[in-house]
Write a protein that holds these residues in place. Structure first.
Motif, PDB file in Angstrom:
ATOM      1  N   VAL A 145      13.494   4.391 -11.909  1.00  0.00           N
ATOM      2  CA  VAL A 145      13.646   3.361 -10.982  1.00  0.00           C
ATOM      3  C   VAL A 145      14.619   3.904  -9.747  1.00  0.00           C
ATOM      4  CG1 VAL A 145      14.305   1.032 -10.544  1.00  0.00           C
ATOM      5  CG2 VAL A 145      13.052   1.820 -12.447  1.00  0.00           C
ATOM      6  N   VAL A 146      15.781   4.477  -9.930  1.00  0.00           N
ATOM      7  CA  VAL A 146      16.705   4.671  -9.096  1.00  0.00           C
ATOM      8  C   VAL A 146      16.181   5.786  -8.235  1.00  0.00           C
ATOM      9  CG1 VAL A 146      19.020   6.103  -8.784  1.00  0.00           C
ATOM     10  CG2 VAL A 146      18.870   4.154 -10.449  1.00  0.00           C
ATOM     11  N   GLU A 147      15.547   6.732  -8.725  1.00  0.00           N
ATOM     12  CA  GLU A 147      15.130   7.798  -7.899  1.00  0.00           C
ATOM     13  C   GLU A 147      13.685   7.146  -7.179  1.00  0.00           C
ATOM     14  OE1 GLU A 147      13.487  10.757 -10.897  1.00  0.00           O
ATOM     15  OE2 GLU A 147      15.587  11.721 -10.796  1.00  0.00           O
ATOM     16  N   LEU A 148      13.078   6.402  -7.332  1.00  0.00           N
ATOM     17  CA  LEU A 148      11.864   5.640  -6.802  1.00  0.00           C
ATOM     18  C   LEU A 148      12.769   4.855  -5.615  1.00  0.00           C
ATOM     19  CD1 LEU A 148       8.933   4.865  -6.228  1.00  0.00           C
ATOM     20  CD2 LEU A 148       9.382   3.097  -7.811  1.00  0.00           C
ATOM     21  N   VAL A 149      13.800   4.173  -5.945  1.00  0.00           N
ATOM     22  CA  VAL A 149      14.506   3.358  -4.969  1.00  0.00           C
ATOM     23  C   VAL A 149      15.056   4.293  -3.762  1.00  0.00           C
ATOM     24  CG1 VAL A 149      16.546   2.169  -4.516  1.00  0.00           C
ATOM     25  CG2 VAL A 149      15.076   1.312  -6.342  1.00  0.00           C
ATOM     26  N   MET A 150      15.564   5.439  -4.380  1.00  0.00           N
ATOM     27  CA  MET A 150      16.179   6.536  -3.275  1.00  0.00           C
ATOM     28  C   MET A 150      15.052   6.861  -2.330  1.00  0.00           C
ATOM     29  SD  MET A 150      18.821   8.559  -5.389  1.00  0.00           S
ATOM     30  CE  MET A 150      18.716   9.867  -4.845  1.00  0.00           C
ATOM     31  N   GLU A 151      13.830   7.138  -2.804  1.00  0.00           N
ATOM     32  CA  GLU A 151      12.717   7.656  -2.060  1.00  0.00           C
ATOM     33  C   GLU A 151      12.143   6.400  -1.186  1.00  0.00           C
ATOM     34  OE1 GLU A 151       8.061   9.348  -2.843  1.00  0.00           O
ATOM     35  OE2 GLU A 151       9.351   9.379  -4.640  1.00  0.00           O
ATOM     36  N   LEU A 152      12.119   5.277  -1.482  1.00  0.00           N
ATOM     37  CA  LEU A 152      11.721   3.915  -0.822  1.00  0.00           C
ATOM     38  C   LEU A 152      12.754   3.788   0.328  1.00  0.00           C
ATOM     39  CD1 LEU A 152      10.707   1.535  -3.693  1.00  0.00           C
ATOM     40  CD2 LEU A 152       9.230   2.604  -1.943  1.00  0.00           C
TER      41      LEU A 152
ATOM     42  N   ASN B 100       0.869  -1.365  -0.009  1.00  0.00           N
ATOM     43  CA  ASN B 100       0.034   0.072  -0.102  1.00  0.00           C
ATOM     44  C   ASN B 100       0.914   1.080  -0.014  1.00  0.00           C
ATOM     45  OD1 ASN B 100      -2.354  -1.469  -0.029  1.00  0.00           O
ATOM     46  ND2 ASN B 100      -2.694  -1.402   2.241  1.00  0.00           N
ATOM     47  N   THR B 101       2.002   1.340   0.663  1.00  0.00           N
ATOM     48  CA  THR B 101       2.475   2.335   0.884  1.00  0.00           C
ATOM     49  C   THR B 101       3.562   2.614  -0.452  1.00  0.00           C
ATOM     50  OG1 THR B 101       3.365   2.061   3.160  1.00  0.00           O
ATOM     51  CG2 THR B 101       4.897   3.393   2.098  1.00  0.00           C
ATOM     52  N   VAL B 102       3.977   1.347  -0.910  1.00  0.00           N
ATOM     53  CA  VAL B 102       4.700   1.595  -2.226  1.00  0.00           C
ATOM     54  C   VAL B 102       3.914   2.024  -3.384  1.00  0.00           C
ATOM     55  CG1 VAL B 102       5.922   0.161  -4.470  1.00  0.00           C
ATOM     56  CG2 VAL B 102       6.483  -0.111  -1.676  1.00  0.00           C
ATOM     57  N   ARG B 103       2.528   1.517  -3.572  1.00  0.00           N
ATOM     58  CA  ARG B 103       1.531   1.695  -4.562  1.00  0.00           C
ATOM     59  C   ARG B 103       1.378   3.508  -4.238  1.00  0.00           C
ATOM     60  NH1 ARG B 103      -2.786  -1.170  -2.688  1.00  0.00           N
ATOM     61  NH2 ARG B 103      -2.245  -2.627  -4.450  1.00  0.00           N
ATOM     62  N   GLU B 104       1.023   3.999  -3.047  1.00  0.00           N
ATOM     63  CA  GLU B 104       0.941   5.463  -2.949  1.00  0.00           C
ATOM     64  C   GLU B 104       2.135   6.303  -3.503  1.00  0.00           C
ATOM     65  OE1 GLU B 104       0.170   6.193   1.273  1.00  0.00           O
ATOM     66  OE2 GLU B 104      -1.561   4.765   1.158  1.00  0.00           O
ATOM     67  N   MET B 105       3.327   5.870  -3.255  1.00  0.00           N
ATOM     68  CA  MET B 105       4.337   6.474  -3.660  1.00  0.00           C
ATOM     69  C   MET B 105       4.632   6.223  -5.417  1.00  0.00           C
ATOM     70  SD  MET B 105       7.181   5.142  -0.726  1.00  0.00           S
ATOM     71  CE  MET B 105       8.361   6.327  -1.145  1.00  0.00           C
TER      72      MET B 105
ATOM     73  N   VAL C  59       2.048   6.124  -7.378  1.00  0.00           N
ATOM     74  CA  VAL C  59       1.103   7.081  -7.683  1.00  0.00           C
ATOM     75  C   VAL C  59       1.500   8.366  -7.914  1.00  0.00           C
ATOM     76  CG1 VAL C  59      -1.620   7.848  -7.453  1.00  0.00           C
ATOM     77  CG2 VAL C  59      -1.026   5.611  -7.274  1.00  0.00           C
ATOM     78  N   ASP C  60       2.160   8.807  -6.521  1.00  0.00           N
ATOM     79  CA  ASP C  60       2.443  10.216  -6.674  1.00  0.00           C
ATOM     80  C   ASP C  60       3.659  10.622  -7.613  1.00  0.00           C
ATOM     81  OD1 ASP C  60       0.837  10.563  -4.428  1.00  0.00           O
ATOM     82  OD2 ASP C  60       2.161  10.751  -2.934  1.00  0.00           O
ATOM     83  N   ARG C  61       4.597   9.402  -7.873  1.00  0.00           N
ATOM     84  CA  ARG C  61       5.674   9.779  -8.460  1.00  0.00           C
ATOM     85  C   ARG C  61       5.292   9.704 -10.189  1.00  0.00           C
ATOM     86  NH1 ARG C  61      10.832  10.462  -9.004  1.00  0.00           N
ATOM     87  NH2 ARG C  61      10.999  10.618  -6.904  1.00  0.00           N
ATOM     88  N   PHE C  62       4.384   8.731 -10.465  1.00  0.00           N
ATOM     89  CA  PHE C  62       4.312   8.349 -11.959  1.00  0.00           C
ATOM     90  C   PHE C  62       2.888   8.904 -12.340  1.00  0.00           C
ATOM     91  CE2 PHE C  62       7.438   5.426 -10.570  1.00  0.00           C
ATOM     92  CZ  PHE C  62       8.460   5.903 -11.467  1.00  0.00           C
ATOM     93  N   GLY C  63       1.956   9.195 -11.493  1.00  0.00           N
ATOM     94  CA  GLY C  63       0.397   9.695 -11.931  1.00  0.00           C
ATOM     95  C   GLY C  63      -0.152   8.754 -12.449  1.00  0.00           C
ATOM     96  N   VAL C  64      -0.062   7.555 -12.023  1.00  0.00           N
ATOM     97  CA  VAL C  64      -0.716   6.445 -12.593  1.00  0.00           C
ATOM     98  C   VAL C  64      -2.021   6.160 -11.742  1.00  0.00           C
ATOM     99  CG1 VAL C  64       0.942   5.073 -13.872  1.00  0.00           C
ATOM    100  CG2 VAL C  64       0.468   4.652 -11.444  1.00  0.00           C
ATOM    101  N   GLN C  65      -3.266   5.752 -11.950  1.00  0.00           N
ATOM    102  CA  GLN C  65      -4.125   5.568 -11.165  1.00  0.00           C
ATOM    103  C   GLN C  65      -4.054   4.289 -10.189  1.00  0.00           C
ATOM    104  OE1 GLN C  65      -7.340   4.370 -13.975  1.00  0.00           O
ATOM    105  NE2 GLN C  65      -8.070   6.574 -13.978  1.00  0.00           N
ATOM    106  N   GLU C  66      -4.278   4.537  -8.737  1.00  0.00           N
ATOM    107  CA  GLU C  66      -4.198   3.555  -7.782  1.00  0.00           C
ATOM    108  C   GLU C  66      -4.684   2.234  -8.093  1.00  0.00           C
ATOM    109  OE1 GLU C  66      -4.651   3.356  -2.938  1.00  0.00           O
ATOM    110  OE2 GLU C  66      -4.955   5.246  -4.049  1.00  0.00           O
ATOM    111  N   ASP C  67      -5.640   2.156  -8.554  1.00  0.00           N
ATOM    112  CA  ASP C  67      -6.336   0.648  -8.701  1.00  0.00           C
ATOM    113  C   ASP C  67      -5.417   0.034  -9.780  1.00  0.00           C
ATOM    114  OD1 ASP C  67      -7.070   2.539 -10.525  1.00  0.00           O
ATOM    115  OD2 ASP C  67      -9.271   1.391 -10.947  1.00  0.00           O
ATOM    116  N   LYS C  68      -4.739   0.680 -10.642  1.00  0.00           N
ATOM    117  CA  LYS C  68      -3.923   0.242 -11.669  1.00  0.00           C
ATOM    118  C   LYS C  68      -2.617  -0.611 -11.218  1.00  0.00           C
ATOM    119  CE  LYS C  68      -6.524   1.545 -15.298  1.00  0.00           C
ATOM    120  NZ  LYS C  68      -7.366   0.838 -15.894  1.00  0.00           N
TER     121      LYS C  68
END
Length: 79
Positions: free
Chosen positions: A42-49, A9-14, A16-25
């Motif tokens: 991917v590197v930027e997402l990993v750093m955020e995670l 759920n946390t990764v999904r929220e991140m 959605v925020d970063r890539f602008g995709v619909q949460e249910d997708k």
């Protein structure tokens, strides 16, 4: 709710925020390619995670992560 589901759920929220995709997708089987993410994304997402979960990904393992579920399982291993 399981730890794995909380992490998803946390990764999904991140995502959605970063890539602008619909949460249910966003699901565990979704690949980073499905998100339209390039290697820098991917590197930027990993750093955020890493910051959010207070963990450190192994650089070699990052290359092995192909789906959202792979990332969630690896985060749960490191926590």
């Amino acid at each position: 709710m399981s730890e794995n589901q909380n992490t998803l759920n946390t990764v999904r929220e991140m995502i959605v925020d970063r890539f602008g995709v619909q949460e249910d997708k966003v699901n565990a089987e979704m690949t980073f390619e499905d998100l339209g993410a390039d290697s820098l994304d991917v590197v930027e997402l990993v750093m955020e995670l890493e910051d959010h979960f207070n963990i450190q990904f192994d650089d070699e393992r990052i290359e092995e992560l192909s789906t959202v579920g792979d990332a969630v399982r690896y985060i749960d291993e490191l926590k």
